[in-house]
Enzyme design. Structure first.
Site, PDB file in Angstrom:
ATOM      1  N   TYR A 214       0.868  -1.187   0.000  1.00  0.00           N
ATOM      2  CA  TYR A 214       0.000   0.000   0.000  1.00  0.00           C
ATOM      3  C   TYR A 214       0.895   1.224   0.000  1.00  0.00           C
ATOM      4  O   TYR A 214       1.889   1.279   0.727  1.00  0.00           O
ATOM      5  CB  TYR A 214      -0.881  -0.008   1.249  1.00  0.00           C
ATOM      6  CG  TYR A 214      -1.732   1.234   1.412  1.00  0.00           C
ATOM      7  CD1 TYR A 214      -3.043   1.273   0.949  1.00  0.00           C
ATOM      8  CD2 TYR A 214      -1.220   2.376   2.036  1.00  0.00           C
ATOM      9  CE1 TYR A 214      -3.826   2.407   1.089  1.00  0.00           C
ATOM     10  CE2 TYR A 214      -1.992   3.518   2.176  1.00  0.00           C
ATOM     11  CZ  TYR A 214      -3.287   3.531   1.703  1.00  0.00           C
ATOM     12  OH  TYR A 214      -4.064   4.660   1.841  1.00  0.00           O
TER      13      TYR A 214
ATOM     14  N   GLU B 100      -3.490   7.480  -3.902  1.00  0.00           N
ATOM     15  CA  GLU B 100      -3.341   6.192  -3.241  1.00  0.00           C
ATOM     16  C   GLU B 100      -3.151   5.088  -4.273  1.00  0.00           C
ATOM     17  O   GLU B 100      -3.954   4.966  -5.191  1.00  0.00           O
ATOM     18  CB  GLU B 100      -4.612   5.923  -2.412  1.00  0.00           C
ATOM     19  CG  GLU B 100      -4.628   4.600  -1.693  1.00  0.00           C
ATOM     20  CD  GLU B 100      -5.973   4.348  -1.020  1.00  0.00           C
ATOM     21  OE1 GLU B 100      -6.099   4.622   0.175  1.00  0.00           O
ATOM     22  OE2 GLU B 100      -6.907   3.882  -1.705  1.00  0.00           O
TER      23      GLU B 100
END
Lengths: 399, 334
Positions: free
Chosen positions: A113, A201
């Protein structure tokens, strides 16, 4: 403002962040063709077909499919383009799908991530990274907070090589993959600042298994989510062009064109207020007295009389609205201009529903007089002396 | 006393020839503020409608007038530069009224201001006399009410002979402790993230016979100058302030931090209100900073968490925005 997955991929690619080969298509026939192109480029027979909608839960709803032939790609696209997607996020009515993405399948050795967002407390942008990717980061934050690494980004010099390199080692990248990950992080920071993002993101960011071309694996961005700072949009025509009006509430779009800040809600009392804080407080007061606001509407300080009239048109276009509360405490806003907008709206569309008006502040006296003078055209008008009085009157009027 | 500004504060307006800048320069003059000039690059050497001198640069304006405060009305794209120009010209109090300044611009501005203040003082304090204080952006400004004299030329706004208004708030709603309307003899400081909600709070306190020492609108943006804590610290130290009314809204954790500060450092009575109790998560309520984050099923920045923190710190919390004045009166023991 939200953008689609394929737009996010294009944005990443334009900053040199590697993404798997993919094409966005609008017909099943094109999906067939796209399958051949993307799989040929990637040297695999695996591809993934994904519906491009602003809602999660695509996988469970059957709107993300792995395919191994052109026929399967065509069938998957056909299904997505002719059925409504229903998931927990769309509500029972579902969403139409007009575009699907056909992307080359990749083998995944590990999922990470990586994100950048603004941290209000430190007044810095911060990079957030985790070796536990592919799932919601909030779940990781809950179950294993130590697995999340945060690195502040200096506002004037940006993310530094040494910071990114340290993050890459901490995430467990090895050999040549460290350099790839470092470079990718630096580019993500450049993108974030260049496009005035509020959130950038990548999830998952992946490492492929070792291959001849990439003995330490290849670092790729598989899916990405962006949010943009609305205040920065004026200097990014390219980001504005990502907007898909079909994905937005028509009344909210109309309001935006008129320079109004409007959010549709589920109640029956329309609100017109100046100032965001007072607009929220007005909603709170209505609810406190047993009513349900139909919207949040901040006309702002500089709204023209025309914009005020448009605000009433928007409020009245909601069939649920059976009462309106106007609450103005004029600073920049001239109360006479609000009164003028009310009278113009009365002439044009007419108020059949109860209208409770409270005017205070800049030029309030003249505003009140203008309303009194137009009493004949405002049969449902009730003047209120303060916030409580206005809320009680409108709640009583709608029953 | 009061905080940040008083009757002698000399103010300039950046963007004085723009429509808002011109209107509010007039409004501030009518209130009695010592507005001494304005800045519009390219129009230096001319005068505005009130006969105030216009300069090309803030430096020229400061050198010629001795101004120590500025109010900024330039468009959002130029606001960051206007703030930094004022700082470079050693303006002490910068009120940025402009709405819609990009967050990344403000991150850079704050970093630069912190750097200037750090080298001046060795500390990160934002509200000492020798340091630069930024209020806003996206705020109504600052007002220290003065006694009403009725000698003003404005439309209903009273002239004050000892007040100072730097911003866009209507002057007449405020009360000075010497006014007959100040029936309680009490004076409070007000700090708020929202403009019009501040006016509402001021109006309610005035109607209850409570005067205001200074009212500060800190603005609704996520990255800004003064925050609640800075103002609480100033009001706590101000001998003219008997109590503090603090108005927050959903989003961020500023109010929670302020509540903690109150618990540890504030001895004066504090009342408060949080707007946005009924706002749905994930929707931005007008202000860039006013949003309840709802990712992962856990909501942060909610009204309830802020109210809880304020109650826990002994702050008298108003149930509805119509009760802000009453909550203040209650906290003062009236």
């Amino acid at each position: 403002m939200k953008i689609h997955e394929y737009q996010a991929r294009d944005l990443l690619a334009s900053f040199g962040i590697p993404v798997p080969a993919a094409r966005v298509v609008t017909t099943a026939h094109e999906a067939d063709d796209a399958y051949h192109t993307v799989t040929k480029d990637a040297g695999t027979d695996l591809a993934v077909v994904k519906a491009q909608v602003h809602a999660g839960g695509r996988g469970k709803a059957g709107f993300v499919k792995l395919v191994r032939s052109a026929q399967e790609a065509r069938d998957a696209a056909e299904f997505m383009l002719t059925n409504k997607m229903v998931s927990v996020q769309t509500g029972p009515e579902g969403l139409d799908v007009t575009r699907v993405l056909v992307a080359a399948g990749v083998d995944i050795a590990h999922e990470f991530y990586l994100a950048i967002t603004t941290d209000r407390e430190t007044r810095r942008n911060v990079m957030i990274a985790s070796a536990e990717g592919g799932v919601e980061i909030e779940q990781v934050a809950e179950s294993n907070p130590k697995a999340i690494i945060k690195e502040p980004i200096h506002p004037l010099i940006g993310l530094q090589q040494h910071q990114a390199r340290r993050l890459a080692f901490q995430l467990g990248f090895k050999g040549k993959a460290v350099g790839q990950a470092t470079k990718l992080m630096i580019k993500l920071d450049q993108l974030f600042r260049a496009k005035d993002c509020a959130l950038a993101e990548i999830n998952p960011l992946i490492l492929t298994p070792p291959s001849d071309a990439h003995p330490d694996g290849e670092v790729l961005a598989i899916d990405a989510k962006f949010q943009f700072d609305d205040n920065g949009l004026f200097r990014h025509k390219d980001v504005q062009a990502f907007r898909d009006p079909a994905d937005e509430d028509p009344s909210e779009l109309r309001a935006e064109h008129a320079g109004l800040s409007f959010i549709k809600l589920d109640g029956n009392i329309g609100c017109l207020v100046n100032g965001a804080g007072l607009a929220m407080a007005t909603m709170d007061t209505i609810k406190h007295h047993g009513g349900e606001p139909a919207n949040f509407l901040d006309v702002g300080g500089g709204a023209s009389q025309e914009a005020v009239t448009e605000a009433f048109r928007i409020i009245l276009s909601d069939p649920n609205v059976n009462g309106i509360m106007v609450n103005i405490f004029g600073g920049i806003m001239d109360c006479a201009r609000i009164a003028g907008g009310i009278v113009a709206a009365a002439k044009e569309v007419g108020f059949k529903v109860p209208l409770v008006v409270r005017l205070e502040g800049n030029n309030a006296e003249n505003g009140r007089k203008a309303l009194e003078a137009a009493a004949g055209e405002l049969p449902t008008l009730q003047a209120a002396t303060d916030l409580t009085d206005a809320a009680q009157k409108v709640v009583a009027a709608v029953g | 006393m009061a905080i940040l500004i008083d009757k002698d504060t000399k103010v300039i307006c950046q963007g004085i020839t723009g429509s808002f800048g011109a209107v509010h320069t007039k409004g501030c003059l009518e209130y009695g503020s010592k507005v001494v000039g304005g800045v519009t690059p390219g129009k230096g050497g001319t005068e505005d409608a009130n006969g105030l001198p216009i300069f090309d640069t803030v430096k020229q304006a400061v050198d010629a007038t001795g101004a120590t405060a500025t109010m900024i009305f330039v468009p959002p794209a130029f606001a960051a530069d206007a703030i930094l120009e004022a700082a470079a010209a050693e303006i002490r109090l910068i009120c940025c009224i402009t709405e819609g300044v990009p967050v990344n611009d403000m991150i850079a501005v704050r970093a630069r201001l912190d750097e200037i203040n750090l080298s001046a003082s060795g500390a990160h304090a934002t509200s000492q006399p020798n340091l630069i204080t930024l209020v806003g952006p996206n705020c109504p400004g600052v007002i220290t009410p003065g006694p009403k004299t009725g000698g003003g030329s404005g439309d209903g706004d009273p002239y004050t002979n000892a007040g100072c208004k730097i911003g866009i708030m209507p002057g007449y709603i405020h009360t000075h402790r010497s006014d007959p309307a100040c029936t309680t003899g009490k004076t409070v400081g007000i700090v708020s993230r929202s403009g019009t909600l501040t006016y509402e709070a001021v109006w309610q306190t005035s109607n209850l016979g409570i005067a205001q020492s200074t009212c500060v609108g800190i603005g609704g943006d996520p990255v800004r100058g003064l925050n609640h804590i800075d103002c609480l610290r100033l009001f706590e130290a101000d001998p003219d302030t008997d109590g503090i009314l603090m108005i927050g809204e959903i989003g961020g954790t500023d109010e929670e931090a302020a509540a903690d500060f109150v618990k540890r450092h504030v001895t004066k009575p504090v009342a408060g209100f949080i707007a946005g109790r009924t706002a749905p998560p994930g929707k931005r309520m007008g202000h860039a900073g006013a949003i309840i984050s709802s990712s992962g099923g856990k909501a942060t920045g909610t009204a309830d968490s802020k109210i809880e923190a304020m109650r826990e710190a002994g702050i008298t919390v108003a149930e509805t925005p119509a009760d802000m004045g009453k909550a203040m009166a209650k906290a003062l023991g009236l």
